[in-house]
Design an enzyme around this catalytic site. Structure first.
Site, short mmCIF file in Angstrom:
data_model
loop_
_atom_site.label_atom_id
_atom_site.label_comp_id
_atom_site.label_asym_id
_atom_site.label_seq_id
_atom_site.Cartn_x
_atom_site.Cartn_y
_atom_site.Cartn_z
N ASP A 155 -94.04 -4.08 -61.59
CA ASP A 155 -93.82 -5.46 -62.82
C ASP A 155 -92.57 -6.11 -62.64
OD1 ASP A 155 -94.87 -6.27 -65.24
OD2 ASP A 155 -92.63 -6.07 -66.13
N GLU A 187 -95.39 -7.72 -59.03
CA GLU A 187 -95.56 -8.99 -59.83
C GLU A 187 -93.85 -9.60 -59.26
OE1 GLU A 187 -95.99 -11.27 -63.49
OE2 GLU A 187 -94.37 -9.27 -62.99
C1 GLC Z 1 -94.37 -9.50 -66.49
C2 GLC Z 1 -95.84 -8.68 -66.47
C3 GLC Z 1 -95.79 -9.61 -68.70
C4 GLC Z 1 -94.93 -9.45 -68.93
C5 GLC Z 1 -93.61 -9.33 -68.33
C6 GLC Z 1 -92.45 -8.35 -68.92
O1 GLC Z 1 -94.78 -10.49 -65.56
O2 GLC Z 1 -97.66 -9.54 -66.42
O3 GLC Z 1 -97.41 -9.62 -69.09
O4 GLC Z 1 -94.43 -10.15 -70.34
O5 GLC Z 1 -93.46 -8.92 -67.02
O6 GLC Z 1 -93.01 -7.03 -68.92
#
Ligand code: GLC
Ligand code: MG
Length: 519
Positions: A201, A263
């Site tokens: 994340d 991500e």
């Molecule tokens: C990432 C996740 C998202 C979340 C954010 C904070 O972007 O995909 O859903 O709100 O992180 O953890």
């Protein structure tokens, strides 16, 4: 080079919305276990599970209050172990979400940290004195527009804590070695339970400027993305972050066969390319890809740009949607475009990731009671396994279901359905060395067409995607005069000859042509 993930198709499960086993209206792990067969039938190789950890749901599970447990609403650790066991038995690997940038404000670490300025865990989070007028320590903003500044004053200790997301998600201080050690323990906790990897994340956010300096004024309002390569943000995308990702990589490598999918929501591809394919993350989502409008040239440019910037062995991960962005059916429109989009996502050079429900063309559910801080409820609607909705839950679903017609059961046996197309595309990818692992090169094509070659020793495939609703003819340069249709999203039959001089695509047709090589 032939690690499993390089040739894999991933499938994202949002556990709350995938399948409910106990009638409380909320998807859970036993529900997911019972439905793994669907993912296997689709032909995917691995699942990524969004968070199922204990959470007060300020950010629907991305605010974790215990990293080493399962929230009772989703089941137990024994259910998780069973899920891994069943998945492995079916030949599916399991990736889980690793949220390291922040915890919940209800995490015991934070409770200890906020207890007092001299608490042993004070420095586990990012604390700073307010500016003179009592305002936030600097100009950093939360990634969520509705949350305003990235700082909240803790009245009792008179200092502000940093939260890159909601105030319920205080950022950990990754400059503190104890935090690193605590997270290393979390990695091992799950790796020892047999997970095959992590979806990391907001991997680009872990480290922040040590002096907490303001962001450059020009970027003060850039919340989610680094949009300017020269003016670097001070609260994300710091070079030191790579050290953590390299350490994670070394740990994964020591277990063998495990993968880190990042991500990294940075739309600047030059910056994004620095995150994967080296000695840190194995792969990362191509964020700019899912932000493109429905234009052939836009997709061609963005795919080619990242391909040109990433190292030769680096593979990005391609998704049409996630739990953070509107579904493809909502952005592009339900109908033939979805078939073209699926053909693209599953034939590019990279790791395709199918967001649950995309395989049946689910659109965002109409807004109900707004639950999410960032307006993302629509894309997170429960999966409709059947027209009645009871395939998801026998109770009242936590979010409203989409329209009854769009369901798995109806599409399963229908040879013309989107679900059948997904299965065919994945099966074709699996059977074709060129599509699975070959080189990629885009070619000049007719107006509104994105076309590319995938090639492996002994096999070449031409993928031609008509983004327009017109008949388009063009003659690709330096290709044989004809080939054979492997798959068309339109009426063209598999196995029929396809002229390439010129190639004529039906409106909204996606076509995969096997090029016959002179023997
Ligand atoms: C990432 C996740 C998202 C979340 C954010 C904070 O972007 O995909 O859903 O709100 O992180 O953890
Ligand atoms: Mg349930």
């Amino acid at each position: 080079m032939n690690a499993w993930w390089r040739e894999a198709v991933l499938y994202q499960i949002y556990p709350r919305s995938f399948a409910d086993s106990d009638g409380d209206g909320i998807g859970d792990l036993p529900g997911a276990i019972a439905r793994l067969g669907h993912i296997r039938e689709l032909g995917a190789d691995a699942v990524w599970l969004s968070p199922f950890y204990p959470s007060p749901l300020a950010d629907f599970g991305y605010d974790i209050s215990d990293h080493e447990a399962v929230d009772p609403v989703y089941g137990t650790l024994a259910d998780f172990d069973e899920l891994v066991r069943r998945a492995h038995e079916l030949g599916l690997r399991v990736l889980i979400d690793l949220v390291m940038n922040h915890t919940s404000d209800e995490h015991p670490w934070f409770a200890e940290s906020r207890a007092g300025r001299t608490s042993p865990k004070r420095d586990w989070y990012v604390w700073a004195d307010p500016r003179e007028a009592g305002g936030p320590p600097n100009n950093w903003l939360s990634a969520f527009e509705t949350c305003g500044p990235a700082w909240t004053l803790d009245e009792r200790t008179g200092q502000c804590y940093l939260h890159s997301f909601t105030p319920g998600q205080p950022d950990l201080n990754w400059r503190n070695p104890e935090v690193r050690a605590a997270m290393r323990k979390v990695w091992r906790f799950w790796l020892d339970r047999g997970v095959d990897g992590f979806r990391v994340d907001v991997a680009h956010r872990l480290l922040k400027d040590a002096e907490l300096r303001d962001n450059p004024a020009e970027l003060a309002h850039a919340r989610r993305h680094v949009s300017h390569p020269e003016l670097r943000m001070r609260n994300l995308d710091l070079p030191e972050t790579q050290e953590v990702l390299r350490e994670l990589r070394r740990t994964l490598d020591s277990y063998g066969g495990r993968v880190a999918l990042g991500e990294v929501p940075i739309t600047d591809d030059r910056r994004l390319a620095a995150y994967f394919g080296g000695d840190g993350l194995h792969t990362a989502f191509h964020v700019a890809f899912w932000e493109q409008p429905w234009r052939a040239a836009a997709f061609r440019e963005t795919v080619d740009r990242l391909a040109g910037l990433a190292g030769p062995g680096a593979l990005p991960t391609y998704a049409l949607a996630t739990h953070d962005i509107s579904r493809a059916a909502t952005r592009f429109g339900a109908g033939p475009r979805l078939r073209v989009a699926a053909t693209m996502a599953l034939t590019l050079r990279g790791v395709p990731c199918v967001y649950y429900g995309d395989e049946i063309g689910m659109a965002d559910a109409p807004p109900g009671r707004a639950l999410d801080v960032d307006g993302r409820d629509g894309t997170r609607a429960p999966l409709r396994w059947d027209a009645s909705g009871s395939g998801f839950t026998t109770g009242r679903p936590w979010l409203p279901l989409g329209p009854a017609e769009v369901n798995v059961a109806a599409q399963r046996e229908d040879p013309g359905s989107l679900l059948t197309l997904y299965r065919r595309l994945i099966a074709l990818r699996r059977a074709s060395p060129a599509l699975r692992a070959g080189e990629y090169r885009s070619i000049e094509a007719g107006p509104g067409v994105y076309a590319y070659l995938r090639s492996a020793p002994g096999e070449r495939m031409l993928v031609a995607l008509n983004f327009s609703s017109r008949l388009v003819s063009f003659t690709p340069r330096a290709l044989p005069a004809e080939g054979r249709a492997e798959l068309s999203t339109g009426k063209r039959l598999t196995g029929t000859r396809v002229s390439l001089a010129p190639l004529t695509l039906a409106p909204d047709e996606g076509l995969i042509v096997r090029l016959e090589e002179p023997s």
